[in-house]
Enzyme design. Structure first.
Site, PDB file in Angstrom:
ATOM      1  N   SER A   1      32.334  -9.567  -6.396  1.00 10.07           N
ATOM      2  CA  SER A   1      33.182 -10.214  -7.402  1.00 10.07           C
ATOM      3  C   SER A   1      34.198  -9.192  -7.885  1.00 10.07           C
ATOM      4  CB  SER A   1      32.350 -10.659  -8.616  1.00 10.07           C
ATOM      5  OG  SER A   1      31.295 -11.506  -8.225  1.00 10.07           O
TER       6      SER A   1
ATOM      7  N   GLY B   1      32.761   6.980  -4.044  1.00  9.28           N
ATOM      8  CA  GLY B   1      34.215   6.885  -3.941  1.00  9.28           C
ATOM      9  C   GLY B   1      34.721   6.275  -2.651  1.00  9.28           C
ATOM     10  N   SER B   2      33.856   5.529  -1.949  1.00 12.91           N
ATOM     11  CA  SER B   2      34.332   4.944  -0.686  1.00 12.91           C
ATOM     12  C   SER B   2      35.434   3.911  -0.962  1.00 12.91           C
ATOM     13  CB  SER B   2      33.181   4.332   0.110  1.00 12.91           C
ATOM     14  OG  SER B   2      32.682   3.182  -0.516  1.00 12.91           O
ATOM     15  N   ASN B   3      35.355   3.223  -2.100  1.00 13.79           N
ATOM     16  CA  ASN B   3      36.428   2.272  -2.423  1.00 13.79           C
ATOM     17  C   ASN B   3      37.725   2.997  -2.751  1.00 13.79           C
ATOM     18  OD1 ASN B   3      35.602  -0.728  -2.474  1.00 13.79           O
ATOM     19  ND2 ASN B   3      33.844   0.282  -3.410  1.00 13.79           N
TER      20      ASN B   3
ATOM     21  N   HIS C   1      32.343  -5.711  -8.614  1.00 14.67           N
ATOM     22  CA  HIS C   1      30.897  -5.761  -8.829  1.00 14.67           C
ATOM     23  C   HIS C   1      30.230  -6.229  -7.536  1.00 14.67           C
ATOM     24  CE1 HIS C   1      27.291  -5.948 -11.280  1.00 14.67           C
ATOM     25  NE2 HIS C   1      26.983  -7.047 -10.604  1.00 14.67           N
TER      26      HIS C   1
ATOM     27  N   LEU D   1      30.421   2.926 -14.279  1.00 17.20           N
ATOM     28  CA  LEU D   1      29.303   2.191 -14.870  1.00 17.20           C
ATOM     29  C   LEU D   1      29.292   2.142 -16.390  1.00 17.20           C
ATOM     30  CD1 LEU D   1      26.524   3.466 -12.450  1.00 17.20           C
ATOM     31  CD2 LEU D   1      28.119   1.582 -12.157  1.00 17.20           C
TER      32      LEU D   1
ATOM     33  N   ASP E   1      30.732  -7.333 -17.448  1.00 12.86           N
ATOM     34  CA  ASP E   1      30.688  -8.164 -16.238  1.00 12.86           C
ATOM     35  C   ASP E   1      30.974  -9.642 -16.493  1.00 12.86           C
ATOM     36  OD1 ASP E   1      30.119  -5.973 -14.645  1.00 12.86           O
ATOM     37  OD2 ASP E   1      27.948  -6.276 -14.731  1.00 12.86           O
TER      38      ASP E   1
ATOM     39  N   ASN F   1      37.631  -4.859 -12.339  1.00 17.74           N
ATOM     40  CA  ASN F   1      36.394  -4.204 -11.900  1.00 17.74           C
ATOM     41  C   ASN F   1      35.895  -4.882 -10.629  1.00 17.74           C
ATOM     42  OD1 ASN F   1      33.894  -2.674 -12.091  1.00 17.74           O
ATOM     43  ND2 ASN F   1      32.915  -4.553 -12.813  1.00 17.74           N
TER      44      ASN F   1
HETATM   45  C1  GAR Z   1      30.396  -0.412  -5.328  1.00 19.79           C
HETATM   46  O1  GAR Z   1      29.519  -1.132  -4.517  1.00 19.79           O
HETATM   47  C2  GAR Z   1      30.714  -1.189  -6.591  1.00 19.79           C
HETATM   48  O2  GAR Z   1      30.712  -2.570  -6.398  1.00 19.79           O
HETATM   49  C3  GAR Z   1      29.579  -0.783  -7.493  1.00 19.79           C
HETATM   50  O3  GAR Z   1      29.440   0.605  -7.256  1.00 19.79           O
HETATM   51  C4  GAR Z   1      29.722   0.856  -5.877  1.00 19.79           C
HETATM   52  C5  GAR Z   1      30.622   2.068  -5.764  1.00 19.79           C
HETATM   53  O4  GAR Z   1      30.761   2.441  -4.432  1.00 19.79           O
HETATM   54  N1  GAR Z   1      29.882  -1.062  -8.859  1.00 19.79           N
HETATM   55  C6  GAR Z   1      28.975  -1.519  -9.721  1.00 19.79           C
HETATM   56  O5  GAR Z   1      27.797  -1.658  -9.446  1.00 19.79           O
HETATM   57  C7  GAR Z   1      29.524  -1.845 -11.115  1.00 19.79           C
HETATM   58  N2  GAR Z   1      28.580  -2.587 -11.872  1.00 19.79           N
HETATM   59  P1  GAR Z   1      31.776   3.566  -4.005  1.00 19.79           P
HETATM   60  O6  GAR Z   1      31.573   4.733  -4.970  1.00 19.79           O
HETATM   61  O7  GAR Z   1      31.391   3.936  -2.612  1.00 19.79           O
HETATM   62  O8  GAR Z   1      33.173   3.011  -4.102  1.00 19.79           O
END
Ligand code: GAR
Length: 201
Positions: free
Chosen positions: A136, A12-14, A104, A85, A145, A102
């Site tokens: 992306s 969940g850092s994003n 990626h 995912l 994707d 999304n």
């Molecule tokens: C992120 O790096 C995102 O790009 C990836 O999961 C991570 C989640 O990080 N998503 C995928 O791989 C989707 N195919 P977060 O939980 O720290 O935000």
């Protein structure tokens, strides 16, 4: 004020970054965090950020209209996948056309598709000796994707990189660009709506 729902099932850092970015001003509200893992760290973050969270399983997502109906009731301007995912069912994509995006952690169309997520992506990028990777941000459609690209940003893959060090660099890129891209997509929607109104006159 615009509203978004974020689907996230990882650390969940994003989500954290997006919430911080929009915390000043009245432009955007995160209406909910939708998560398919009860042990995901994002749930703790949601609690600390005072954002309502919902944990759901495959039945609610794929075999009933429960998630679809909840989303319809919330009526978000945008649905954001940030570390989510599962493939989004077509009925949800159809209900929110051009309103699901999304992020990626690679330069699509490279290193996308089923099974390509998080660390698996970085491992494959390093194993193939790539000199660059990146992020992306794209619209979500029926093909995993493959939806239209909104933006990409590149970074170097350095000699000696491990999946962890590359993941860290990619996360920095994501945090730097994802919130502003969400803002731009929402702004674009407003402009398109204004164009529509103008055309109708
Ligand atoms: C992120 O790096 C995102 O790009 C990836 O999961 C991570 C989640 O990080 N998503 C995928 O791989 C989707 N195919 P977060 O939980 O720290 O935000």
């Amino acid at each position: 004020m615009k509203g978004i729902v974020i689907f996230a099932s990882g650390s969940g850092s994003n989500v954290q970054r997006i919430a911080e970015y929009f915390s000043t001003g009245d432009t955007l509200r995160i209406l909910g965090i939708y998560c398919n893992r009860a042990d995901a760290r994002v749930l703790e973050r949601a609690k600390n950020l005072h954002i309502p969270a919902l944990v759901f399983g495959k039945d609610e997502f794929y075999h009933s209209d429960e998630i679809l109906d909840r989303l319809k009731a919330l009526a978000p301007d945008l649905i954001v996948l940030a570390g989510f995912l599962w493939k989004v069912p077509e009925k949800i994509i159809r209900a929110f056309p051009q309103r699901i995006i999304n992020i990626h952690p690679a330069l699509l169309p490279l290193y996308g598709g089923k099974g390509m997520y998080g660390e698996h992506v970085h491992r494959a990028v390093i194993a193939n000796g790539e000199k660059q990777s990146g992020i992306s941000i794209h619209y979500v459609d029926e093909n995993y994707d493959r939806g239209a690209l909104i933006m990409q940003e590149k970074c170097e893959v350095l000699p000696g990189d491990t999946p962890e060090t590359l993941a860290e660099r990619i996360h920095q890129l994501e945090h730097a660009h994802f919130p502003a891209t969400i803002e731009q997509v929402l702004l674009q929607q407003r402009n398109t709506a204004c164009d529509g109104l103008r055309d109708a006159k």
